[in-house]
Motif scaffolding. Structure first.
Motif, PDB file in Angstrom:
ATOM      1  N   GLN A 437      17.308 -64.643  12.986  1.00  0.00           N
ATOM      2  CA  GLN A 437      15.916 -64.353  13.340  1.00  0.00           C
ATOM      3  C   GLN A 437      15.677 -64.552  14.832  1.00  0.00           C
ATOM      4  OE1 GLN A 437      12.759 -67.081  11.961  1.00  0.00           O
ATOM      5  NE2 GLN A 437      12.072 -65.354  10.710  1.00  0.00           N
ATOM      6  N   LEU A 438      16.108 -65.723  15.332  1.00  0.00           N
ATOM      7  CA  LEU A 438      15.879 -66.051  16.732  1.00  0.00           C
ATOM      8  C   LEU A 438      16.629 -65.103  17.651  1.00  0.00           C
ATOM      9  CD1 LEU A 438      15.923 -69.962  16.921  1.00  0.00           C
ATOM     10  CD2 LEU A 438      14.131 -68.452  17.810  1.00  0.00           C
ATOM     11  N   TRP A 439      17.842 -64.798  17.269  1.00  0.00           N
ATOM     12  CA  TRP A 439      18.656 -63.918  18.115  1.00  0.00           C
ATOM     13  C   TRP A 439      17.978 -62.553  18.263  1.00  0.00           C
ATOM     14  CZ3 TRP A 439      22.050 -63.698  21.732  1.00  0.00           C
ATOM     15  CH2 TRP A 439      22.782 -62.530  21.986  1.00  0.00           C
ATOM     16  N   GLN A 440      17.496 -62.021  17.137  1.00  0.00           N
ATOM     17  CA  GLN A 440      16.844 -60.716  17.192  1.00  0.00           C
ATOM     18  C   GLN A 440      15.581 -60.780  18.041  1.00  0.00           C
ATOM     19  OE1 GLN A 440      18.505 -58.029  15.830  1.00  0.00           O
ATOM     20  NE2 GLN A 440      17.039 -57.055  17.194  1.00  0.00           N
ATOM     21  N   GLN A 441      14.828 -61.857  17.887  1.00  0.00           N
ATOM     22  CA  GLN A 441      13.606 -62.021  18.674  1.00  0.00           C
ATOM     23  C   GLN A 441      13.918 -62.085  20.167  1.00  0.00           C
ATOM     24  OE1 GLN A 441      12.078 -65.552  16.798  1.00  0.00           O
ATOM     25  NE2 GLN A 441      10.723 -64.427  15.412  1.00  0.00           N
ATOM     26  N   VAL A 442      14.983 -62.808  20.492  1.00  0.00           N
ATOM     27  CA  VAL A 442      15.376 -62.920  21.904  1.00  0.00           C
ATOM     28  C   VAL A 442      15.763 -61.538  22.436  1.00  0.00           C
ATOM     29  CG1 VAL A 442      17.227 -63.794  23.402  1.00  0.00           C
ATOM     30  CG2 VAL A 442      16.017 -65.353  21.895  1.00  0.00           C
ATOM     31  N   LEU A 443      16.514 -60.813  21.670  1.00  0.00           N
ATOM     32  CA  LEU A 443      16.920 -59.471  22.134  1.00  0.00           C
ATOM     33  C   LEU A 443      15.695 -58.580  22.333  1.00  0.00           C
ATOM     34  CD1 LEU A 443      20.135 -58.523  20.063  1.00  0.00           C
ATOM     35  CD2 LEU A 443      19.966 -59.479  22.364  1.00  0.00           C
ATOM     36  N   ASP A 444      14.821 -58.576  21.329  1.00  0.00           N
ATOM     37  CA  ASP A 444      13.635 -57.715  21.409  1.00  0.00           C
ATOM     38  C   ASP A 444      12.770 -58.095  22.594  1.00  0.00           C
ATOM     39  OD1 ASP A 444      13.140 -57.553  17.758  1.00  0.00           O
ATOM     40  OD2 ASP A 444      14.491 -56.458  19.122  1.00  0.00           O
ATOM     41  N   ASP A 445      12.498 -59.396  22.742  1.00  0.00           N
ATOM     42  CA  ASP A 445      11.628 -59.843  23.833  1.00  0.00           C
ATOM     43  C   ASP A 445      12.259 -59.542  25.182  1.00  0.00           C
ATOM     44  OD1 ASP A 445      10.311 -62.973  22.361  1.00  0.00           O
ATOM     45  OD2 ASP A 445       9.990 -60.834  21.897  1.00  0.00           O
ATOM     46  N   GLY A 446      13.546 -59.788  25.272  1.00  0.00           N
ATOM     47  CA  GLY A 446      14.226 -59.612  26.562  1.00  0.00           C
ATOM     48  C   GLY A 446      14.282 -58.151  26.983  1.00  0.00           C
ATOM     49  N   ARG A 447      14.563 -57.318  26.030  1.00  0.00           N
ATOM     50  CA  ARG A 447      14.682 -55.886  26.366  1.00  0.00           C
ATOM     51  C   ARG A 447      13.338 -55.291  26.770  1.00  0.00           C
ATOM     52  NH1 ARG A 447      18.568 -54.954  21.200  1.00  0.00           N
ATOM     53  NH2 ARG A 447      20.570 -55.112  22.269  1.00  0.00           N
ATOM     54  N   ALA A 448      12.265 -55.905  26.267  1.00  0.00           N
ATOM     55  CA  ALA A 448      10.928 -55.382  26.584  1.00  0.00           C
ATOM     56  C   ALA A 448      10.478 -55.749  27.990  1.00  0.00           C
ATOM     57  CB  ALA A 448       9.921 -55.902  25.560  1.00  0.00           C
ATOM     58  N   ILE A 449      11.182 -56.631  28.654  1.00  0.00           N
ATOM     59  CA  ILE A 449      10.745 -57.099  29.985  1.00  0.00           C
ATOM     60  C   ILE A 449      11.280 -56.155  31.060  1.00  0.00           C
ATOM     61  CG2 ILE A 449      10.985 -58.958  31.696  1.00  0.00           C
ATOM     62  CD1 ILE A 449      11.093 -60.914  29.307  1.00  0.00           C
ATOM     63  N   ASP A 450      10.355 -55.759  31.935  1.00  0.00           N
ATOM     64  CA  ASP A 450      10.799 -54.954  33.084  1.00  0.00           C
ATOM     65  C   ASP A 450      10.192 -55.547  34.355  1.00  0.00           C
ATOM     66  OD1 ASP A 450       8.487 -52.306  32.114  1.00  0.00           O
ATOM     67  OD2 ASP A 450       8.132 -54.125  33.281  1.00  0.00           O
ATOM     68  N   ALA A 451      10.280 -54.770  35.436  1.00  0.00           N
ATOM     69  CA  ALA A 451       9.838 -55.305  36.733  1.00  0.00           C
ATOM     70  C   ALA A 451       8.338 -55.576  36.775  1.00  0.00           C
ATOM     71  CB  ALA A 451      10.239 -54.339  37.845  1.00  0.00           C
ATOM     72  N   GLU A 452       7.588 -54.912  35.884  1.00  0.00           N
ATOM     73  CA  GLU A 452       6.117 -55.048  35.927  1.00  0.00           C
ATOM     74  C   GLU A 452       5.588 -56.009  34.868  1.00  0.00           C
ATOM     75  OE1 GLU A 452       4.762 -53.527  38.419  1.00  0.00           O
ATOM     76  OE2 GLU A 452       6.699 -52.614  38.860  1.00  0.00           O
ATOM     77  N   SER A 453       6.458 -56.528  34.033  1.00  0.00           N
ATOM     78  CA  SER A 453       5.977 -57.375  32.927  1.00  0.00           C
ATOM     79  C   SER A 453       5.299 -58.617  33.482  1.00  0.00           C
ATOM     80  CB  SER A 453       7.148 -57.814  32.033  1.00  0.00           C
ATOM     81  OG  SER A 453       7.795 -56.708  31.471  1.00  0.00           O
ATOM     82  N   PRO A 454       4.243 -59.096  32.795  1.00  0.00           N
ATOM     83  CA  PRO A 454       3.590 -60.327  33.257  1.00  0.00           C
ATOM     84  C   PRO A 454       4.528 -61.517  33.095  1.00  0.00           C
ATOM     85  CG  PRO A 454       2.719 -59.636  31.116  1.00  0.00           C
ATOM     86  CD  PRO A 454       3.636 -58.552  31.574  1.00  0.00           C
ATOM     87  N   SER A 455       4.264 -62.559  33.868  1.00  0.00           N
ATOM     88  CA  SER A 455       5.118 -63.757  33.827  1.00  0.00           C
ATOM     89  C   SER A 455       5.180 -64.355  32.431  1.00  0.00           C
ATOM     90  CB  SER A 455       4.579 -64.823  34.776  1.00  0.00           C
ATOM     91  OG  SER A 455       4.523 -64.347  36.080  1.00  0.00           O
ATOM     92  N   GLU A 456       4.074 -64.241  31.694  1.00  0.00           N
ATOM     93  CA  GLU A 456       4.029 -64.856  30.357  1.00  0.00           C
ATOM     94  C   GLU A 456       5.145 -64.333  29.468  1.00  0.00           C
ATOM     95  OE1 GLU A 456       0.628 -65.885  32.304  1.00  0.00           O
ATOM     96  OE2 GLU A 456       1.261 -63.809  31.928  1.00  0.00           O
ATOM     97  N   ALA A 457       5.522 -63.080  29.673  1.00  0.00           N
ATOM     98  CA  ALA A 457       6.596 -62.501  28.844  1.00  0.00           C
ATOM     99  C   ALA A 457       7.899 -63.266  29.069  1.00  0.00           C
ATOM    100  CB  ALA A 457       6.778 -61.026  29.183  1.00  0.00           C
TER     101      ALA A 457
END
Lengths: 579, 253
Positions: A437-457
């Motif tokens: 579960q955690l691994w998938q969440q980490v992958l999903d969250d990480g892949r969603a981050i780009d140069a414009e993502s807010p710091s909270e992400a």
């Protein structure tokens, strides 16, 4: 201290019944010319950090003083001029300099028998921190040796031992000492400042060779090895003292080293994790309250964070209501320790702030240092009050009782209060489920981050990665795959980047907040505010660099290598279930 | 690692007593000390009750066929080791003469000991030779004990001249008066005048004392068997000056 290949070895033996010291000495005297000296009774106080950093590095530091019967000495000194009994005059002579000062010797020994002995001419004892050893004093030579080992940890008196020794010097035909044999009778007197009834330790026989006289040492060693009253001992005196101490007083380490079986109950495993972490909190509590050094609070907070993570993994295992209650309580505990820790960190890194600025601006930061020190003292006092409060004591007592109940087996009787939600499953099942579960969440969250993502992400990703790391560390023993250390290392590396990103932002925000507070509190020079502005600018620039680093790094992290490692770990559980 | 050599062309001026007592004092303050007895008379070795021999010869030592470290012996004093004298040292000059860069041979031999010792003291033979030049070039400082007499003036002149001729800095030199008797007017006069002529003199002087002679009976440094004696106190003052001059930390490197 550099070790030489020709440094003579030291051998330790214990004298076992029915052997006696006198018989041993007599036998040796029949075989070799020796000088027999009874040494003065000494008290040796071993100093180390709370987590025994010196001992772990193979070192021992102790302060040695001759034990003097002060009443007898007073009596001798006064008998000619004043017939008043010594006990009655003890009060009179305090401060009058009639009892001579006892000088102390500081001794350092590391990786072998050679010792550095430094006579201390005053009574001030050992400085609390390695960085405080005066450079131009005799003890200053130890500063460079101890600082890398101790870092910011305080040097504390840990064990105090009374030692009565007899030194036998075996001589050659020039009456030169060629082997030293020390017979020691030791008693443990104090542990961490607490007096004990003197606890006798085994009689030790220490053989020390003299450089260049190897054959002579070898002959004596051979004799000792075959002697029925001597048993070779691999333990140092300090380690032997530990054997007599209870678990609470013994060797402290916050490092996790659980040995779980994959098929053991998930509930008992979680209970064991939580009880260990509670032990870490307890061991560090007094150090936090007294603010001995900042690592006590650091270790305490890590234990709290890990406990919160463990409570997260206990969903469906621990009773829902209790779990919710303790999650809230430990969130409270994390919250009350935060401000003090933040200020500790700013002070610890203050030199980095200074190094960021050009030399001509560094003095301008001194008002900030004063501000931080003042507020750290205030927060520390507040924290100490909270940790002595009924609220905290209740939490610890309730948590302890709860864990005891959860750890009880069916054979202890029905658990009527706080019945678990379900029957235990295997630890492998629980850990595998959370890992997936955690691994998938980490992958999903990480892949969603780009140069414009807010710091909270990135902050949220960091929290998930921490839970992932704790999961892997708690239950590492059930996964035997070679890829596990590599996966843990990869998670730590990612956490370092995310941690730095968050730290820079938090520091920048905090400095702005401090600046506002400093202006409100009093006269803060404009130069100080400008210097703080320069720091903020630098921190935000470094934060952006870390974001760029993260974006480059995450692709590797989420790549086939780590995905395969996780698949193997999770697949092990799956294979068993279907097998 | 500092190298302090005790040297005079003239024998019988108190070189060995100085080397032995300062070595003992340095070690008792926590410095890790090696005393190298380079004098084939082996007096320092005798004082420490060690047999005056190395396993091999000075030739093998200089040529690296035997390990210097393996020849070191521990004394009866903590932190103090000794490299014993050997009768083959009388041929040291001949051996050195065959070496490449002969004036640096000692430095090459001693450099592996960096990190193991804080201070190396060398008790030098009374000669001026290739070995002496090796010692001068390897040393951080040179202690020169001088009897306060006319002949001492000559030996100091010779030494200074040698230094100048061979471009060795005079700042290495730390002359001081040894075996001084303030009842003798010549001694008093020399002790007043010589420092004016040659700079760098230490303020401390070592008195002539029977305790120093008794070192051969006790076979111990006077600072060990008679720490309260006049001689021992003088050696402690001397050591204090040396520490300041060489900027040695008290009790460490």
């Amino acid at each position: 201290m550099a070790r030489s290949a020709t440094t003579p070895r030291q051998y330790s033996f214990q004298l076992v019944p029915p052997g006696s010291i006198e018989a041993l000495v007599t036998e040796l005297a029949e075989r070799a010319e020796l000088i027999d000296l009874i040494e003065p009774t000494m008290q040796r106080c071993y100093h180390d950090s709370f987590d025994w950093r010196l001992l772990r590095a193979g070192g021992q530091l102790w302060l040695e003083r001759e034990e003097v019967d002060e009443a007898a000495m007073l009596s001798d000194r006064l008998s000619s001029s004043d017939p008043t009994p010594a006990a009655a005059t003890a009060d009179l002579v305090q401060g009058q300099g009639l009892v001579p000062e006892r000088s102390a010797t500081l001794v350092w020994q590391q990786d072998g028998p050679q010792r550095r002995r430094i006579r201390l001419s005053d009574q001030t004892g050992i400085p609390r921190f390695a960085s405080s050893f005066p450079v131009d004093s005799p003890a200053g030579v130890l500063r460079d040796l101890l600082l890398p080992l101790l870092d910011i940890r305080a040097l504390l008196p840990r064990l105090c031992i009374r030692s009565q020794a007899r030194l036998l010097r075996l001589l050659d035909d020039e009456r030169k000492t060629v082997v030293r044999l020390r017979i020691e009778q030791n008693q443990l007197l104090r542990v961490d400042g607490r007096d004990l009834d003197p606890l006798p330790l085994a009689t030790r026989v220490e053989l020390q060779g003299v450089r260049g006289y190897r054959d002579e040492l070898a002959r004596v060693v051979a004799w000792c090895l075959q002697h029925p009253a001597l048993r070779e001992s691999g333990q140092s005196l300090v380690h032997e003292a530990f054997a007599h101490l209870g678990a609470d007083e013994g060797f402290y380490s916050p490092r996790l080293n659980f040995q779980f079986a994959a098929d053991q109950s998930d509930r008992t495993a979680l209970v064991e994790v939580c009880q260990f972490l509670q032990g870490v909190m307890r061991r560090n509590l007094q150090g936090v309250i007294e603010d001995i050094d900042s690592e006590f609070l650091h270790d305490f907070r890590v234990a709290v964070r890990r406990t919160r993570a463990a409570l997260g993994f206990a969903a469906g295992v621990f009773p829902k209501k209790s779990r919710r209650h303790f999650r809230e309580r430990f969130a409270w505990l994390g919250g009350i320790t935060g401000p003090t820790r933040d200020l500790d960190v700013y002070l610890l890194h203050f030199q980095d702030y200074l190094d960021t600025l050009r030399p001509e601006f560094r003095d301008d930061l001194e008002p900030l240092r004063d501000f931080l020190e003042r507020h750290q003292r205030e927060e520390q006092e507040r924290l100490a009050r909270e940790l002595k409060s009924r609220e905290f004591i209740n939490l610890m007592e309730q948590w302890d009782a709860f864990l005891q109940r959860q750890g009880a087996t069916e054979s202890d009787g029905p658990i009527s209060v706080d019945a678990p939600q379900r029957e235990s499953e295997t630890l492998e099942t629980l850990a595998g489920h959370h890992l997936q579960q955690l691994w998938q969440q980490v992958l999903d969250d990480g892949r969603a981050i780009d140069a414009e993502s807010p710091s909270e992400a990135l902050h949220d990703l960091r929290k998930r990665c921490k839970r992932l790391r704790y999961l892997l560390e708690f239950f590492a023993s059930i996964w035997t795959d070679d890829g596990l250390p590599g996966l843990i290392h990869a998670v730590k590396q990612l956490l370092d980047i995310l941690g730095a990103f968050q730290d820079f932002e938090v520091q920048a925000d905090k400095l702005r907040e401090f600046a506002r507070q400093m202006v409100t509190e009093g006269q803060t020079p404009a130069e100080t505010l400008l210097a703080m502005g320069m720091l903020v600018d630098d921190l935000l620039r470094r934060q952006q660099q870390k974001r760029d680093t993260f974006l480059r790094h995450f692709a590797d992290f989420a790549g086939p290598g780590n995905r395969a490692r996780v698949a193997v770990l999770v697949g092990t559980a799956d294979a068993r279930e279907t097998g | 690692m500092r190298i302090l050599s005790v040297y005079n062309l003239k024998g019988g001026v108190g070189k060995t007593s100085t080397a032995v007592n300062l070595a003992h004092l340095a070690a008792s303050q926590g410095l890790r000390v090696l005393l190298w007895d380079l004098d084939p008379q082996a007096a320092a070795t005798f004082y420490f009750r060690i047999k005056p021999r190395i396993q091999g010869s000075s030739k093998k030592l200089i040529r690296g066929k035997i390990d210097l470290e393996d020849q070191i012996k521990g004394t009866d004093y903590e932190n103090l080791d000794l490299l014993p004298a050997d009768f083959s040292y009388r041929k040291m000059d001949l051996v050195l003469g065959d070496e490449k860069k002969p004036t640096q041979a000692l430095m090459r031999l001693l450099s592996p000991l960096e990190g193991e010792f804080d201070l190396i003291l060398i008790d030098c033979p009374p000669s001026i030779s290739l070995l002496s030049e090796n010692i001068f070039r390897a040393s951080t400082a040179l202690l020169v004990p001088l009897l306060p007499s006319t002949l001492s003036v000559r030996t100091l002149e010779q030494l200074v001249h040698f230094f100048d001729e061979n471009q060795i800095s005079r700042s290495l030199l730390m002359p001081f008066f040894s075996m001084a008797d303030r009842r003798k007017s010549m001694h008093v006069q020399t002790m007043r005048e010589l420092p004016r002529e040659y700079g760098g003199f230490l303020d401390t002087w070592i008195p002539y004392a029977s305790d120093v002679e008794r070192m051969g009976v006790y076979r111990e440094p006077v600072t060990a068997f008679a720490p309260g004696s006049t001689a021992a106190r003088a050696y402690r003052r001397l050591w204090g000056e040396v520490v300041q001059r060489m900027r040695l930390p008290r009790g460490g490197a």
